[in-house]
Design a protein around this motif. Structure first.
Motif, PDB file in Angstrom:
ATOM      1  N   LEU A 224      65.507  70.031  33.836  1.00  0.00           N
ATOM      2  CA  LEU A 224      66.830  69.869  34.439  1.00  0.00           C
ATOM      3  C   LEU A 224      67.928  69.731  33.389  1.00  0.00           C
ATOM      4  CD1 LEU A 224      66.017  67.445  37.401  1.00  0.00           C
ATOM      5  CD2 LEU A 224      66.494  69.891  37.501  1.00  0.00           C
ATOM      6  N   ASP A 225      67.581  69.174  32.234  1.00  0.00           N
ATOM      7  CA  ASP A 225      68.569  69.044  31.155  1.00  0.00           C
ATOM      8  C   ASP A 225      69.087  70.416  30.737  1.00  0.00           C
ATOM      9  OD1 ASP A 225      69.996  67.506  29.091  1.00  0.00           O
ATOM     10  OD2 ASP A 225      68.666  68.535  27.687  1.00  0.00           O
ATOM     11  N   ILE A 226      68.260  71.431  30.934  1.00  0.00           N
ATOM     12  CA  ILE A 226      68.659  72.803  30.597  1.00  0.00           C
ATOM     13  C   ILE A 226      69.136  73.552  31.835  1.00  0.00           C
ATOM     14  CG2 ILE A 226      67.856  75.004  29.671  1.00  0.00           C
ATOM     15  CD1 ILE A 226      68.011  72.694  27.629  1.00  0.00           C
ATOM     16  N   THR A 236      75.492  65.997  30.941  1.00  0.00           N
ATOM     17  CA  THR A 236      75.923  67.223  30.292  1.00  0.00           C
ATOM     18  C   THR A 236      74.702  68.042  29.905  1.00  0.00           C
ATOM     19  OG1 THR A 236      77.866  66.103  29.411  1.00  0.00           O
ATOM     20  CG2 THR A 236      77.239  68.187  28.376  1.00  0.00           C
ATOM     21  N   PRO A 237      74.584  69.312  30.353  1.00  0.00           N
ATOM     22  CA  PRO A 237      73.417  70.127  29.996  1.00  0.00           C
ATOM     23  C   PRO A 237      73.240  70.227  28.482  1.00  0.00           C
ATOM     24  CG  PRO A 237      74.679  71.206  31.725  1.00  0.00           C
ATOM     25  CD  PRO A 237      75.499  70.030  31.251  1.00  0.00           C
ATOM     26  N   GLY A 238      71.989  70.045  28.031  1.00  0.00           N
ATOM     27  CA  GLY A 238      71.699  70.168  26.609  1.00  0.00           C
ATOM     28  C   GLY A 238      72.058  68.953  25.782  1.00  0.00           C
ATOM     29  N   THR A 239      72.268  67.797  26.439  1.00  0.00           N
ATOM     30  CA  THR A 239      72.641  66.592  25.689  1.00  0.00           C
ATOM     31  C   THR A 239      71.608  66.257  24.614  1.00  0.00           C
ATOM     32  OG1 THR A 239      73.885  65.630  27.529  1.00  0.00           O
ATOM     33  CG2 THR A 239      73.065  64.102  25.865  1.00  0.00           C
ATOM     34  N   ASP A 240      70.328  66.312  24.977  1.00  0.00           N
ATOM     35  CA  ASP A 240      69.271  65.987  24.007  1.00  0.00           C
ATOM     36  C   ASP A 240      69.279  66.979  22.842  1.00  0.00           C
ATOM     37  OD1 ASP A 240      68.310  63.758  25.349  1.00  0.00           O
ATOM     38  OD2 ASP A 240      66.994  64.946  26.611  1.00  0.00           O
ATOM     39  N   LEU A 241      69.518  68.242  23.127  1.00  0.00           N
ATOM     40  CA  LEU A 241      69.540  69.256  22.072  1.00  0.00           C
ATOM     41  C   LEU A 241      70.656  68.974  21.076  1.00  0.00           C
ATOM     42  CD1 LEU A 241      68.997  72.523  24.160  1.00  0.00           C
ATOM     43  CD2 LEU A 241      67.292  71.135  22.982  1.00  0.00           C
ATOM     44  N   ALA A 284      76.377  75.735  24.539  1.00  0.00           N
ATOM     45  CA  ALA A 284      76.299  76.537  25.761  1.00  0.00           C
ATOM     46  C   ALA A 284      75.487  77.807  25.538  1.00  0.00           C
ATOM     47  CB  ALA A 284      77.704  76.879  26.258  1.00  0.00           C
ATOM     48  N   ALA A 285      75.608  78.400  24.358  1.00  0.00           N
ATOM     49  CA  ALA A 285      74.879  79.636  24.074  1.00  0.00           C
ATOM     50  C   ALA A 285      73.377  79.390  24.040  1.00  0.00           C
ATOM     51  CB  ALA A 285      75.356  80.226  22.745  1.00  0.00           C
ATOM     52  N   VAL A 286      72.956  78.289  23.413  1.00  0.00           N
ATOM     53  CA  VAL A 286      71.522  77.966  23.354  1.00  0.00           C
ATOM     54  C   VAL A 286      70.994  77.620  24.740  1.00  0.00           C
ATOM     55  CG1 VAL A 286      69.844  76.291  22.482  1.00  0.00           C
ATOM     56  CG2 VAL A 286      71.536  77.273  20.932  1.00  0.00           C
ATOM     57  N   VAL A 287      71.784  76.861  25.508  1.00  0.00           N
ATOM     58  CA  VAL A 287      71.371  76.496  26.863  1.00  0.00           C
ATOM     59  C   VAL A 287      71.161  77.746  27.714  1.00  0.00           C
ATOM     60  CG1 VAL A 287      72.145  75.429  29.018  1.00  0.00           C
ATOM     61  CG2 VAL A 287      72.350  74.172  26.867  1.00  0.00           C
ATOM     62  N   GLU A 288      72.078  78.702  27.618  1.00  0.00           N
ATOM     63  CA  GLU A 288      71.948  79.934  28.407  1.00  0.00           C
ATOM     64  C   GLU A 288      70.709  80.731  28.001  1.00  0.00           C
ATOM     65  OE1 GLU A 288      73.516  81.054  31.123  1.00  0.00           O
ATOM     66  OE2 GLU A 288      74.383  79.039  31.065  1.00  0.00           O
ATOM     67  N   ARG A 289      70.410  80.770  26.702  1.00  0.00           N
ATOM     68  CA  ARG A 289      69.215  81.490  26.257  1.00  0.00           C
ATOM     69  C   ARG A 289      67.946  80.805  26.767  1.00  0.00           C
ATOM     70  NH1 ARG A 289      72.179  81.913  20.972  1.00  0.00           N
ATOM     71  NH2 ARG A 289      72.958  84.048  20.855  1.00  0.00           N
ATOM     72  N   LEU A 290      67.950  79.475  26.777  1.00  0.00           N
ATOM     73  CA  LEU A 290      66.795  78.742  27.278  1.00  0.00           C
ATOM     74  C   LEU A 290      66.606  78.976  28.780  1.00  0.00           C
ATOM     75  CD1 LEU A 290      67.088  75.382  25.330  1.00  0.00           C
ATOM     76  CD2 LEU A 290      65.040  76.814  25.434  1.00  0.00           C
ATOM     77  N   ARG A 291      67.699  79.033  29.504  1.00  0.00           N
ATOM     78  CA  ARG A 291      67.615  79.271  30.946  1.00  0.00           C
ATOM     79  C   ARG A 291      66.972  80.624  31.257  1.00  0.00           C
ATOM     80  NH1 ARG A 291      73.604  77.010  32.936  1.00  0.00           N
ATOM     81  NH2 ARG A 291      73.020  74.796  32.957  1.00  0.00           N
ATOM     82  N   ALA A 292      67.161  81.571  30.369  1.00  0.00           N
ATOM     83  CA  ALA A 292      66.623  82.916  30.600  1.00  0.00           C
ATOM     84  C   ALA A 292      65.216  83.099  30.048  1.00  0.00           C
ATOM     85  CB  ALA A 292      67.563  83.953  29.968  1.00  0.00           C
ATOM     86  N   HIS A 293      64.695  82.124  29.328  1.00  0.00           N
ATOM     87  CA  HIS A 293      63.396  82.267  28.659  1.00  0.00           C
ATOM     88  C   HIS A 293      62.276  81.701  29.521  1.00  0.00           C
ATOM     89  CE1 HIS A 293      60.353  82.124  25.484  1.00  0.00           C
ATOM     90  NE2 HIS A 293      61.142  82.909  24.766  1.00  0.00           N
ATOM     91  N   ASP A 294      61.078  82.298  29.408  1.00  0.00           N
ATOM     92  CA  ASP A 294      59.956  81.838  30.233  1.00  0.00           C
ATOM     93  C   ASP A 294      59.419  80.477  29.800  1.00  0.00           C
ATOM     94  OD1 ASP A 294      58.491  82.297  27.929  1.00  0.00           O
ATOM     95  OD2 ASP A 294      57.117  83.753  28.833  1.00  0.00           O
ATOM     96  N   VAL A 295      59.939  79.938  28.696  1.00  0.00           N
ATOM     97  CA  VAL A 295      59.483  78.624  28.263  1.00  0.00           C
ATOM     98  C   VAL A 295      59.847  77.555  29.295  1.00  0.00           C
ATOM     99  CG1 VAL A 295      61.548  77.896  26.948  1.00  0.00           C
ATOM    100  CG2 VAL A 295      59.262  77.113  26.248  1.00  0.00           C
ATOM    101  N   LEU A 296      60.903  77.773  30.072  1.00  0.00           N
ATOM    102  CA  LEU A 296      61.239  76.814  31.123  1.00  0.00           C
ATOM    103  C   LEU A 296      60.176  76.814  32.214  1.00  0.00           C
ATOM    104  CD1 LEU A 296      65.036  76.593  31.986  1.00  0.00           C
ATOM    105  CD2 LEU A 296      63.599  75.039  30.680  1.00  0.00           C
ATOM    106  N   ASP A 297      59.655  77.991  32.555  1.00  0.00           N
ATOM    107  CA  ASP A 297      58.578  78.057  33.547  1.00  0.00           C
ATOM    108  C   ASP A 297      57.316  77.385  33.026  1.00  0.00           C
ATOM    109  OD1 ASP A 297      60.053  79.366  35.492  1.00  0.00           O
ATOM    110  OD2 ASP A 297      59.547  81.365  34.718  1.00  0.00           O
TER     111      ASP A 297
END
Length: 338
Positions: A224-226, A236-241, A284-297
């Motif tokens: 959810l952070d991502i 805020t999305p990506g706070t930990d990052l 924001a750029a890193v968060v968007e890339r993470l959202r599109a990556h299968d690592v979230l699944d």
């Protein structure tokens, strides 16, 4: 797999426990108030902002294992429910200072409104009030509460220190989650059952259940952070990052890198982290890339696996409403990212 019946029983028990939860909420408001009124705003800041109250609910749920109807919602059970929520609130004040988090539960974090020093002291005061409540429950409850606080602090320190050279980073991280989150969820599950005289085998199983379900909950939070917007999560999305904390999706990518299986999209994410996330655009750029990556699944799958591990501990309980409700409770914590 989730059972519709389990979810129905969970809702039924929630309704039945509503009066007790209202009383917990009333006492919680009392405990985050200052008699002179000087400190009330900062002490009640996060309590009034809301929250799921999962830990008090878990105390009340496991107390339903008691045979004495009056004991199930006794003053002692409700006191334990308030104490675990106060302890949780205290850790949030401290976590937000350490993470420099700008928001929590949809409102500015305490240190943003007041100061780091005041937020830390507010957390200390809230934890002290929790300890005073637990003292009324007897020496064994005090010992358990103290041991829980040891794990909470130990988890935070180990997260800050990071893994040693010979540690597996993912195993280290999961232990941090167990200490920082699982420990208090585990104590919540144990408190309710123990206070109504449930068998020791059930109390021990519920402690292990809480430990595992707490890890599942926190892995889901990593997703959810991502994946969630500020309006949904209150953070805020990506706070930990931004604070340099490698959450589980990043650790999985780093393992891919070490094993030589990292794909190009994963490479871009790790390069983005290495470049620094000091400004909002980079984050924001890193968060968007993470959202599109299968690592979230893959992270979602791990959350579900830990939830299943937690539910397996409930084999020690007799079939019935309480077991069904706890199974649904475990599902609830990961359904957010399923």
């Amino acid at each position: 797999m989730r059972s519709t019946h389990d979810g129905d029983v969970f809702s039924l028990l929630q309704d039945r426990l509503a009066p007790a939860l209202e009383e917990v909420e009333r006492v919680l408001a009392e405990q985050t108030r200052d008699e002179r009124g000087v400190l009330t705003d900062i002490l009640s800041h996060l309590a009034q902002a809301g929250g799921k109250r999962l830990r008090p609910l878990l105390v009340l749920l496991t107390a339903q294992l008691g045979e004495d109807e009056a004991a199930r919602t006794s003053d002692a059970v409700k006191t334990a429910a308030v104490a675990v929520e106060l302890t949780h609130l205290a850790t949030l004040y401290h976590d937000d200072v350490m993470d420099s988090a700008p928001a929590r539960r949809g409102v500015p974090s305490a240190q943003m409104v007041w100061s780091n020093n005041q937020a830390i002291l507010a957390g200390d005061l809230i934890f002290s009030r929790a300890s005073m409540l637990v003292a009324d429950l007897g020496p064994e409850a005090v010992r358990q509460h103290a041991a829980t606080f040891v794990r909470l602090c130990q988890g935070q320190l180990n997260e800050t220190a990071g893994p040693r050279e010979d540690d597996d980073p993912i195993s280290h991280y999961l232990q941090v989650l167990a200490d920082k989150t699982g420990s208090l969820v585990a104590q919540s599950a144990r408190f309710g059952a123990e206070l109504v005289g449930a068998p020791a085998s059930q109390v021990d199983a519920l402690y292990r259940f809480g430990d595992a379900v707490g890890v599942a909950f926190q892995i889901a939070d990593d997703v959810l952070d991502i994946a969630s917007d500020h309006e949904v999560s209150g953070k805020t999305p990506g706070t930990d990052l931004r604070e340099g904390v490698d959450t589980l999706p990043i650790l999985l990518l780093r393992r891919d890198e070490a094993e030589g299986t990292l794909d190009a999209a994963g490479r871009e994410i790790l390069d983005g982290l290495a470049g620094g996330l000091g400004d909002d655009a980079a984050l924001a750029a890193v968060v968007e890339r993470l959202r599109a990556h299968d690592v979230l699944d893959r992270t979602r799958v791990l959350a579900l696996e830990w939830s299943e591990r937690a539910k397996a501990e409930l084999d020690a309980l007799d079939e019935g409403e309480v077991k069904s409700a706890l199974l649904a409770f475990a599902d609830l914590l990961v359904d957010r990212v399923a």
